[in-house]
Enzyme design. Sequence first.
Site, mmCIF file in Angstrom:
data_model
loop_
_atom_site.group_PDB
_atom_site.id
_atom_site.type_symbol
_atom_site.label_atom_id
_atom_site.label_comp_id
_atom_site.label_asym_id
_atom_site.label_seq_id
_atom_site.Cartn_x
_atom_site.Cartn_y
_atom_site.Cartn_z
ATOM 1 N N ARG A 159 11.427 -26.805 5.964
ATOM 2 C CA ARG A 159 10.208 -27.300 6.622
ATOM 3 C C ARG A 159 10.424 -28.780 6.923
ATOM 4 N NH1 ARG A 159 3.961 -26.528 4.952
ATOM 5 N NH2 ARG A 159 4.439 -24.555 5.965
ATOM 6 N N LYS A 195 17.029 -42.256 -0.797
ATOM 7 C CA LYS A 195 17.981 -43.382 -0.876
ATOM 8 C C LYS A 195 18.689 -43.580 0.463
ATOM 9 C CE LYS A 195 19.180 -42.586 -5.737
ATOM 10 N NZ LYS A 195 20.279 -42.120 -6.584
ATOM 11 N N THR A 245 3.409 -21.760 1.455
ATOM 12 C CA THR A 245 4.693 -21.374 2.043
ATOM 13 C C THR A 245 5.840 -21.570 1.043
ATOM 14 O OG1 THR A 245 3.801 -22.002 4.184
ATOM 15 C CG2 THR A 245 6.177 -21.681 4.070
HETATM 16 C C1 NCD Z 1 0.153 -24.299 8.002
HETATM 17 C C2 NCD Z 1 1.328 -25.189 8.280
HETATM 18 O O1 NCD Z 1 1.848 -25.887 7.409
HETATM 19 O O2 NCD Z 1 1.739 -25.169 9.430
HETATM 20 N N1 NCD Z 1 -0.028 -23.933 6.679
HETATM 21 C C3 NCD Z 1 0.783 -23.010 6.091
HETATM 22 O O3 NCD Z 1 1.967 -22.960 6.276
HETATM 23 N N2 NCD Z 1 0.175 -22.109 5.296
HETATM 24 C C4 NCD Z 1 -1.072 -24.759 8.661
HETATM 25 C C5 NCD Z 1 -1.647 -26.088 8.308
HETATM 26 O O4 NCD Z 1 -1.023 -26.934 7.654
HETATM 27 O O5 NCD Z 1 -2.782 -26.321 8.720
#
Ligand code: NCD
Length: 342
Positions: free
Chosen positions: A131, A109, A82
Amino acid sequence: MVNKASRPTDSLIGHDAWNIQLDKNGQLKHFLTVEGLSTELLTNILDTAESFANINEQRVKKVPLLRGKTIANLFFEASTRTRNTFELAAKRLSADVLNVNISTSATSKGETLMDTLQNLQAMQCDMFVVRHNASGAAHYIANRVAPGISVINAGDGSHAHPTQAMLDMFTIRRNKGHDFGRLRVAIVGDVLHSRVARSQIHALNILNTGNVRVIAPKTLIPAGIDDMGVEVFNNMEEGIRDADVVIMLRLQKERMQGALLPSEQEYFQMYGLTEKRLSLAKADAIVMHPGPINRGVEIESSVADGSQSVILEQVTNGISVRMAVMSMVLGRESETSEGEQA
Ligand code: NCD
């Protein structure tokens, strides 16, 4: 439908969370979840991605669409596919990319998330790709960033992973054609903790997929699944029968609380995708997995690397789909004409 352990609170996501991602013209301002979006909008993302797929196959893989824009990647959780495909997608659109290394940034920190974001806003970033392990994090940020800044959810807890779902829809469409109504799609494994599965189910339903199946042990099926328009199977052999598309999921042990599984070996015995089990699906079925794959846990190596696997194609398609989403969000008319209000 989000499991209790990581259920986003209303203050994080809100009752009509998906509305905040559209601007007053109905165009994508943020991309936080697939939920609540129209068939037309999802189809538009897929069609736009198709045009970028051609660019990605050329010798010079670059277009000037987002020249002068700055995109910050903020990954508070591990990522290979990603993060890297978001970076490549932004670069192929000619944007400037900041990869904020959270482990070496001031977060370590004690700086709060909002302070980090305000500092990046002060650097005149136009988009945050986020994320985070908290379900609702992307919504929380989108509700608080300065007007004109867009947020893309690159996975929040077990809640949503909208660009993954769209690259999966793109991969299905490229292999199986535009009519999702003809398709039987089976999603197998740790649905309970999977933001990918949740977003895929929404996307498949919005694209009017004929039959969506979920196959998992009872302990890995989320409460409320019955309201999601899917058929639930606890038996792999029954669930996979005549499927056109088989999507395998990783066991998300990092999100599991307590013993939800006997052992990896027993899990593989009952739910692992072997060549024998795959032979129960349609002869031309495709095998998908968002990665990272655990060979011998959810999928046999010979299947992961076999002729029906499109797992690496999914990775390639991630670039085109992320280019599509970023160019749609940052290329909106209101984006260039006015300092539009959030
Ligand atoms: C997924 C995620 O991070 O949600 N992977 C990804 O983005 N390609 C699925 C996973 O971590 O199993």
